[in-house]
Design an enzyme around this catalytic site. Structure first.
Site, PDB file in Angstrom:
ATOM      1  N   HIS A 186       0.842  -1.674  -0.306  1.00  0.00           N
ATOM      2  CA  HIS A 186      -0.194  -0.165  -0.232  1.00  0.00           C
ATOM      3  C   HIS A 186       0.632   1.295  -0.130  1.00  0.00           C
ATOM      4  O   HIS A 186       1.129   2.091  -0.345  1.00  0.00           O
ATOM      5  CB  HIS A 186      -0.993   0.232   1.032  1.00  0.00           C
ATOM      6  CG  HIS A 186      -1.844   1.132   1.191  1.00  0.00           C
ATOM      7  ND1 HIS A 186      -3.155   1.139   0.156  1.00  0.00           N
ATOM      8  CD2 HIS A 186      -2.031   2.381   1.325  1.00  0.00           C
ATOM      9  CE1 HIS A 186      -3.332   2.397   0.197  1.00  0.00           C
ATOM     10  NE2 HIS A 186      -2.990   2.899   0.677  1.00  0.00           N
ATOM     11  N   HIS A 198       3.468  11.210   1.870  1.00  0.00           N
ATOM     12  CA  HIS A 198       2.535  12.108   0.738  1.00  0.00           C
ATOM     13  C   HIS A 198       3.961  13.273   0.884  1.00  0.00           C
ATOM     14  O   HIS A 198       3.790  13.506  -0.276  1.00  0.00           O
ATOM     15  CB  HIS A 198       0.962  11.922   0.929  1.00  0.00           C
ATOM     16  CG  HIS A 198       0.248  11.200   1.241  1.00  0.00           C
ATOM     17  ND1 HIS A 198       0.404  10.196  -0.048  1.00  0.00           N
ATOM     18  CD2 HIS A 198      -0.592  10.411   2.448  1.00  0.00           C
ATOM     19  CE1 HIS A 198      -0.496   9.277   0.109  1.00  0.00           C
ATOM     20  NE2 HIS A 198      -0.636   9.541   1.752  1.00  0.00           N
TER      21      HIS A 198
END
Ligand SMILES: [Zn+2]
Length: 299
Positions: A237, A264
């Site tokens: 993931h 991120h």
């Protein structure tokens, strides 16, 4: 060979909760003209569409958010990964609400949605971003790197001192000469520690997190009755997230990605750093090696 740009064949819809906002939002993917890229727009506020680019990302805390002064849309990364993985160059993403539906927490439902829309080849050639020189960003021990490679391959390492996470593979290497995004990456769900949830919810994040849209982990094991979808679902993931963040570039990458504990924020810094150095990359239209988003133009 030259590969045509691709958009979806017809509009498709999905409705679901945003994992952070807990708002039920309607997602519509629409076909879009060649050279217009992936654009996001909210339809519940007065907003002009925003073309995806590293500079259009307004927040990277726990999810990637795109926006302008008129509005923002949270948690775009799993959808962006699916758009790359299915080879979509141009699409308009409409969201009636503040956040992309989380669905099952992976990219698989988005892949299915795009496949159900079908593909349309367009009259312009696809442009790729070729990595010509290494670019690297760091934050403490964490780093993210893009390097030259003829194709796309990736390596991600996720090391956390946790009794349950430590039981599973911490490193994943995939070469998309053989690997397939839909088969090998798309099904990996987001995950989180149950202990972290109250802290996140105290600041209005993860408000809709549940076993329906994430893998929950406590000190003894996986709380989801069905367990993991694959042994390396956690690290997979993280790679899925990174691919979604790399597609903020709006073009498929020809090169190698190496991530070590990057999230991120670091991924966004990486694509910004790449674009900031014009000697580190170039556009190309010829492509003879298999890439993650090859399925669309072959089918
Ligand atoms: Zn994710």
């Amino acid at each position: 060979m030259q590969i045509p740009q691709t958009t979806i064949g017809s509009p498709v819809h999905a409705i679901g909760l945003g994992v952070h906002t807990a708002v039920n939002a309607r997602l519509t993917l629409r076909p879009a003209a060649a050279d217009t890229g992936i654009r996001f727009v909210r339809t519940d506020v007065d907003m002009q569409p925003v073309r995806v680019s590293p500079a259009a990302i307004s927040d990277t805390f726990l999810a990637s958010t795109i926006g302008n002064t008129q509005g923002s849309i949270q948690t775009i990364e799993h959808l962006l990964a699916a758009l790359w993985g299915t080879g979509i160059d141009n699409a308009l993403v409409e969201i009636h609400g503040p956040e992309v539906p989380i669905l099952d927490g992976s990219s698989a439902p988005f892949v299915e949605l795009i496949r159900s829309a079908g593909y349309r080849a367009q009259r312009k050639s696809r442009r790729f971003i070729r990595i010509d020189r290494p670019v690297r960003v760091e934050d403490g021990e964490a780093y993210a790197e893009l390097k030259p490679h003829d194709g796309f391959r990736s390596s991600y390492t996720y090391v956390v001192d946790h009794p349950v996470i430590n039981r599973f593979p911490t490193k994943l290497e995939l070469d998309f000469g053989e690997a397939d995004f839909e088969r090998d990456v798309s099904m990996a769900r987001t995950f989180g520690l149950l202990d972290d949830l109250p802290k996140a919810q105290a600041i209005g994040k993860c408000m809709a997190s549940s076993e329906a849209n994430a893998v929950g982990i406590d000190d003894d094991g996986i709380i989801n009755a069905e367990g993991l979808r694959c042994d390396d679902e956690f690290v997979k993931h993280k790679l899925l997230d990174a691919m979604g963040d790399l597609y903020q570039l709006g073009y498929q990458v020809v090169g190698e990605f190496v991530g070590y504990m990057s999230g991120h924020t670091l991924n966004n810094r990486l694509v910004r750093a790449l674009l900031d150095d014009p000697t580190a990359w170039s556009f190309e239209t010829r492509q003879d090696v298999p890439l993650p988003g090859r399925a669309a133009f072959l089918s």
